[in-house]
Design an enzyme around this catalytic site. Structure first.
Site, short mmCIF file in Angstrom:
data_model
loop_
_atom_site.label_atom_id
_atom_site.label_comp_id
_atom_site.label_asym_id
_atom_site.label_seq_id
_atom_site.Cartn_x
_atom_site.Cartn_y
_atom_site.Cartn_z
CB VAL A 20 -0.97 -0.01 1.21
CG1 VAL A 20 -1.58 1.36 1.44
CG2 VAL A 20 -2.07 -1.02 0.97
CE LYS A 46 -4.49 -7.01 7.43
NZ LYS A 46 -5.33 -5.85 7.63
CB CYS A 48 -7.17 -7.28 2.53
SG CYS A 48 -5.85 -6.11 2.26
CE LYS A 107 9.29 -4.69 2.36
NZ LYS A 107 8.19 -4.81 3.29
N GLY A 161 -8.37 -15.15 -0.25
CA GLY A 161 -7.11 -15.19 0.50
C GLY A 161 -6.53 -13.80 0.50
P1 NAD Z 1 3.07 -4.61 3.97
O1 NAD Z 1 3.45 -5.59 5.02
O2 NAD Z 1 3.35 -4.94 2.54
O3 NAD Z 1 3.75 -3.20 4.26
C1 NAD Z 1 3.85 -2.63 5.52
C2 NAD Z 1 5.20 -1.95 5.60
O4 NAD Z 1 5.29 -1.18 6.80
C3 NAD Z 1 6.37 -2.94 5.64
O5 NAD Z 1 7.26 -2.65 4.57
C4 NAD Z 1 7.02 -2.70 7.00
O6 NAD Z 1 8.41 -2.88 6.99
C5 NAD Z 1 6.63 -1.26 7.26
N1 NAD Z 1 6.68 -0.85 8.65
C6 NAD Z 1 6.20 -1.47 9.75
N2 NAD Z 1 6.42 -0.74 10.84
C7 NAD Z 1 7.05 0.39 10.46
C8 NAD Z 1 7.53 1.54 11.13
N3 NAD Z 1 7.41 1.69 12.44
N4 NAD Z 1 8.14 2.50 10.40
C9 NAD Z 1 8.29 2.37 9.07
N5 NAD Z 1 7.83 1.30 8.37
C10 NAD Z 1 7.23 0.32 9.05
O7 NAD Z 1 1.52 -4.34 4.17
P2 NAD Z 1 0.49 -3.78 3.08
O8 NAD Z 1 -0.06 -4.91 2.29
O9 NAD Z 1 1.08 -2.63 2.39
O10 NAD Z 1 -0.69 -3.28 4.03
C11 NAD Z 1 -0.53 -2.15 4.84
C12 NAD Z 1 -1.88 -1.79 5.42
O11 NAD Z 1 -2.79 -1.46 4.37
C13 NAD Z 1 -2.54 -2.91 6.21
O12 NAD Z 1 -3.28 -2.37 7.24
C14 NAD Z 1 -3.48 -3.53 5.19
O13 NAD Z 1 -4.57 -4.18 5.78
C15 NAD Z 1 -3.93 -2.31 4.42
N6 NAD Z 1 -4.36 -2.57 3.03
C16 NAD Z 1 -3.68 -3.47 2.27
C17 NAD Z 1 -4.09 -3.66 0.95
C18 NAD Z 1 -3.37 -4.67 0.07
O14 NAD Z 1 -3.94 -5.04 -0.95
N7 NAD Z 1 -2.18 -5.11 0.42
C19 NAD Z 1 -5.17 -2.94 0.42
C20 NAD Z 1 -5.81 -1.99 1.23
C21 NAD Z 1 -5.39 -1.82 2.54
#
Ligand code: NAD
Length: 434
Positions: free
Chosen positions: A11, A263, A260, A35, A257
């Site tokens: 995201v 969970k 999102c 990253k 799966g």
């Molecule tokens: P992800 O695990 O790919 O990315 C999260 C990132 O945050 C990681 O790179 C991690 O290293 C970083 N991080 C964690 N703690 C940190 C900190 N203190 N400082 C800096 N970076 C930090 O997760 P994602 O799939 O991008 O999802 C992120 C959020 O968005 C979640 O809440 C998810 O539910 C939501 N979301 C995801 C999607 C999707 O399709 N993946 C879609 C909509 C919403």
């Protein structure tokens, strides 16, 4: 306005790249140094169509940059999009420790007014906790607002979803926060819905749970179809023609799966329990989804009787096509079960094999990742379709049949036409149809 994006995962990376492409000055940061190093050099750590091109373009334009230093990013920014992970805990609730730690970092670096925007999917009332955390830990007199701007992008089409949103939800409690977010999204001003923060937070969980419910509903109906002469594809088509229902998310298969839906459904159930609201409907949605793998294993057993020492080609490991994401992919539980029954698995996916190796390291002859699809099906006793990549839809089935030890095709995504496949000599099993 300088925008900071905290967390550059699926995201965050899309948010940073797309906001910069909209003309904003964006800096992205993450605790994962690799990253950030990759992104700074124009290389994406995830596969997402179109993302790397836009990343390179905006790095070159100078509107996008990345930094390892969270403190610098926070101090330099006027608006902070919090995009950290909110994974599932044992009890189903969302683990908010990354959001909490980010909030503390913001508090410690509150050098001037900041708008803190929740982009991560968070339980309703999270903004109250973020506000309390920042107030508790803040050094100095910096002011701040918290807002909610849930993200609706879908992996595989994330860039296009971000750039052409159906809606931009903005949950705010001050005029200043509203104006800042409306300005950031001015290109999508017709799509903006402004609400209070609790509403915005709940819109995200309610949307994902509703979509998950549609998938579980059609899977439930597919069970009934298998016991009758009804065809779930046509049932779904007939239902979907009603605009009140709509045809999307009515694909019977191996269930949902990804990072999102599973969970978020469980998190919403837990939120309901904590707040004393009965959301047991969602428990059934989750149960039906979990049962999908057992039902698919039933088909495999029907076809092979004994799985031990059978060569099984598994096509598709990602939780859906056009992504390399394997988080909560149905393939994981399926492979676990087949592994426990001592099958000889040949795994292939166009993009997700590296991520799957983390769950299941190569272990010949029990688990082999193949270079291509044809190597997977060679001398296989059965072929399973687990993710509906286009590459699989276009299979040369005649050739495949000749390569297999037994022409048994078990299609978990209803990719093929049953009559056509059977006319080629395959024994064919699919979902919710004869
Ligand atoms: P992800 O695990 O790919 O990315 C999260 C990132 O945050 C990681 O790179 C991690 O290293 C970083 N991080 C964690 N703690 C940190 C900190 N203190 N400082 C800096 N970076 C930090 O997760 P994602 O799939 O991008 O999802 C992120 C959020 O968005 C979640 O809440 C998810 O539910 C939501 N979301 C995801 C999607 C999707 O399709 N993946 C879609 C909509 C919403």
């Amino acid at each position: 306005m300088k925008i900071g994006v905290i967390g550059t995962g699926y995201v965050g990376m899309v948010t940073a790249v797309c906001l910069s492409d909209l003309g904003h000055d964006v800096i992205g940061t993450d605790i994962d140094k690799e990253k950030i190093d990759k992104a700074s050099q124009g290389s994406c750590h995830i596969y997402e169509p179109g993302l790397e091109e836009l990343l390179k373009k905006n790095l070159k334009n100078g509107t996008l940059s990345f930094s390892h230093a969270l403190e610098d990013t926070i101090q330099a920014s006027d608006v902070l999009f919090v995009c950290v992970n909110t994974p599932q805990r044992e009890d189903g609730s969302a683990d908010m420790c990354y959001v909490e730690s980010t909030s503390r970092s913001i508090a410690e670096n509150l050098n001037k007014y900041k708008l803190v925007v929740e982009k991560s999917t968070v339980p309703v009332q999270t903004s109250m906790w973020i506000k309390r955390t920042i107030s508790l830990y803040k050094k100095g007199n910096g002011e701040f607002d918290v807002a909610s701007n849930p993200e609706f992008l879908r992996e595989g089409t994330a860039v296009s979803d971000f750039m052409h949103p159906d809606r931009v939800i903005i949950g705010v409690e001050t005029k200043k926060a509203e104006e800042m977010l409306v300005k950031i999204y001015k290109k999508f001003k017709d799509k903006v819905l402004v609400t209070n923060i609790d509403t915005a937070e709940l819109i995200k969980h309610a949307s994902n749970s509703f979509l998950a419910m549609k998938i579980s509903f059609i899977n439930l109906i597919s069970d009934l179809c298998e016991r009758t002469d009804a065809d779930v594809e046509l049932v779904a088509k007939g239902m979907g023609l009603d605009p009140r229902i709509g045809k999307r998310f009515l694909r019977a298969g191996l269930g949902y799966g990804g990072s999102c839906f599973p969970k978020d459904v469980r998190a919403l159930i837990k939120i309901g329990e904590d707040l004393g609201a009965d959301l047991s409907l969602l428990k059934e949605v989750d149960r039906i989804n979990t049962d999908r793998i057992q039902s698919f294993l039933g088909k495999i057993k029907k076809a092979l009787w004994i799985v031990k020492d059978k060569k099984i080609a598994v096509l598709g490991l990602a939780f859906k096509p056009e992504t390399d994401d394997t988080r909560n992919a149905p393939s994981i539980n399926l492979i676990k079960e087949l592994q426990s029954q001592e099958a000889l698995l040949r795994l292939y996916d166009p993009k997700a094999m590296d991520n799957m190796r983390i769950h299941f390291p190569e272990d010949p002859p029990k688990i082999i990742y193949t270079q291509n699809l044809l190597d997977a099906v060679k001398e296989a006793n059965a072929l399973l379709i687990v993710t509906e990549w286009d590459e699989f839809k276009d299979l040369n089935l005649r050739k495949i049949k000749d390569m297999m030890a037994n022409p048994i095709l078990i299609d978990g995504r209803n990719v093929f036409d049953p009559d056509e496949v059977r006319s080629l000599g395959f024994e064919y099993y699919s979902i919710g149809r004869k």
